[in-house]
Design a protein around this motif. Sequence first.
Motif, PDB file in Angstrom:
ATOM      1  N   ILE A  68     -18.800   6.960  -6.407  1.00  0.00           N
ATOM      2  CA  ILE A  68     -17.482   7.576  -6.285  1.00  0.00           C
ATOM      3  C   ILE A  68     -16.830   7.163  -4.972  1.00  0.00           C
ATOM      4  CG2 ILE A  68     -16.298   9.789  -5.967  1.00  0.00           C
ATOM      5  CD1 ILE A  68     -18.326  10.944  -8.015  1.00  0.00           C
ATOM      6  N   GLU A  69     -17.600   7.164  -3.888  1.00  0.00           N
ATOM      7  CA  GLU A  69     -17.057   6.758  -2.589  1.00  0.00           C
ATOM      8  C   GLU A  69     -16.605   5.302  -2.615  1.00  0.00           C
ATOM      9  OE1 GLU A  69     -20.180   7.819   0.131  1.00  0.00           O
ATOM     10  OE2 GLU A  69     -19.488   9.893   0.288  1.00  0.00           O
ATOM     11  N   GLU A  70     -17.372   4.435  -3.291  1.00  0.00           N
ATOM     12  CA  GLU A  70     -16.969   3.028  -3.414  1.00  0.00           C
ATOM     13  C   GLU A  70     -15.648   2.903  -4.169  1.00  0.00           C
ATOM     14  OE1 GLU A  70     -19.927   0.540  -5.201  1.00  0.00           O
ATOM     15  OE2 GLU A  70     -21.338   0.816  -3.548  1.00  0.00           O
ATOM     16  N   LYS A  71     -15.531   3.647  -5.272  1.00  0.00           N
ATOM     17  CA  LYS A  71     -14.286   3.605  -6.054  1.00  0.00           C
ATOM     18  C   LYS A  71     -13.112   4.116  -5.237  1.00  0.00           C
ATOM     19  CE  LYS A  71     -15.521   1.882  -9.964  1.00  0.00           C
ATOM     20  NZ  LYS A  71     -15.048   0.555 -10.330  1.00  0.00           N
ATOM     21  N   LEU A  72     -13.329   5.173  -4.470  1.00  0.00           N
ATOM     22  CA  LEU A  72     -12.253   5.694  -3.621  1.00  0.00           C
ATOM     23  C   LEU A  72     -11.809   4.655  -2.599  1.00  0.00           C
ATOM     24  CD1 LEU A  72     -13.352   9.393  -3.026  1.00  0.00           C
ATOM     25  CD2 LEU A  72     -11.348   8.595  -4.285  1.00  0.00           C
ATOM     26  N   LYS A  73     -12.762   3.948  -2.014  1.00  0.00           N
ATOM     27  CA  LYS A  73     -12.410   2.888  -1.060  1.00  0.00           C
ATOM     28  C   LYS A  73     -11.597   1.789  -1.743  1.00  0.00           C
ATOM     29  CE  LYS A  73     -16.262   3.552   2.121  1.00  0.00           C
ATOM     30  NZ  LYS A  73     -17.530   3.010   2.618  1.00  0.00           N
ATOM     31  N   GLU A  74     -11.994   1.442  -2.987  1.00  0.00           N
ATOM     32  CA  GLU A  74     -11.234   0.435  -3.731  1.00  0.00           C
ATOM     33  C   GLU A  74      -9.807   0.919  -3.979  1.00  0.00           C
ATOM     34  OE1 GLU A  74     -13.053  -0.928  -7.382  1.00  0.00           O
ATOM     35  OE2 GLU A  74     -15.014  -1.020  -6.408  1.00  0.00           O
ATOM     36  N   GLU A  76      -8.102   3.147  -2.268  1.00  0.00           N
ATOM     37  CA  GLU A  76      -7.365   3.175  -1.002  1.00  0.00           C
ATOM     38  C   GLU A  76      -6.909   1.772  -0.614  1.00  0.00           C
ATOM     39  OE1 GLU A  76     -10.152   5.101   1.585  1.00  0.00           O
ATOM     40  OE2 GLU A  76      -9.578   7.114   0.909  1.00  0.00           O
ATOM     41  N   ALA A  77      -7.780   0.787  -0.820  1.00  0.00           N
ATOM     42  CA  ALA A  77      -7.414  -0.595  -0.504  1.00  0.00           C
ATOM     43  C   ALA A  77      -6.276  -1.060  -1.417  1.00  0.00           C
ATOM     44  CB  ALA A  77      -8.627  -1.510  -0.657  1.00  0.00           C
ATOM     45  N   ASN A  78      -6.349  -0.702  -2.696  1.00  0.00           N
ATOM     46  CA  ASN A  78      -5.272  -1.074  -3.630  1.00  0.00           C
ATOM     47  C   ASN A  78      -3.960  -0.421  -3.232  1.00  0.00           C
ATOM     48  OD1 ASN A  78      -6.869  -2.705  -5.226  1.00  0.00           O
ATOM     49  ND2 ASN A  78      -7.339  -1.111  -6.700  1.00  0.00           N
ATOM     50  N   SER A  81      -2.536  -2.155  -0.264  1.00  0.00           N
ATOM     51  CA  SER A  81      -1.983  -3.449  -0.674  1.00  0.00           C
ATOM     52  C   SER A  81      -0.650  -3.275  -1.390  1.00  0.00           C
ATOM     53  CB  SER A  81      -2.984  -4.164  -1.582  1.00  0.00           C
ATOM     54  OG  SER A  81      -2.430  -5.314  -2.146  1.00  0.00           O
ATOM     55  N   TRP A  82      -0.574  -2.278  -2.283  1.00  0.00           N
ATOM     56  CA  TRP A  82       0.674  -2.026  -3.005  1.00  0.00           C
ATOM     57  C   TRP A  82       1.784  -1.603  -2.060  1.00  0.00           C
ATOM     58  CZ3 TRP A  82      -2.260   1.297  -7.094  1.00  0.00           C
ATOM     59  CH2 TRP A  82      -2.951   0.453  -7.948  1.00  0.00           C
ATOM     60  N   LYS A  83       1.447  -0.775  -1.061  1.00  0.00           N
ATOM     61  CA  LYS A  83       2.454  -0.348  -0.092  1.00  0.00           C
ATOM     62  C   LYS A  83       2.972  -1.537   0.699  1.00  0.00           C
ATOM     63  CE  LYS A  83       1.182   4.490   0.603  1.00  0.00           C
ATOM     64  NZ  LYS A  83       0.651   5.470   1.558  1.00  0.00           N
TER      65      LYS A  83
END
Length: 125
Positions: A68-74, A76-78, A81-83
């Motif tokens: 879950i923490e890995e997915k959250l990091k992904e 957040e990174a997305n 990037s979108w921002k």
Amino acid sequence: MPEEERNKVMVNQKMFLKQMVEMELEKVNKLEKGNRELEIGMAMNHFIAGKPLNDMQFTDLKEMRRMIEEKLKEFEANIKSWKEELAKMNQLFGAQPVTTVAGENIQNVMQMVPWSMWDVPTKSS
């Protein structure tokens, strides 16, 4: 074939076989890891569907937390990037920066879009 050459061939064959076994073990480890992630993912889906996690062991729960923490990091990174992409688009189109998509800033988003809903071709057109 002299004794020394036979020993070299045997050593080479042993090394070759050892490397092959190591490569196959690596493949097995990758498959086991993938299967483990699938199992934990299925358990997460069951939990989301409302089923209890009573039969899960502590190590399973720790693994679920890690995933879950890995997915959250992904995510957040997305989002970051979108921002950044949105900021670049705002600069290109000269629009005001959009901080949120809800509420009063929706007009800013709509101003950024170069076409309106009415311009979209449909099958009947």
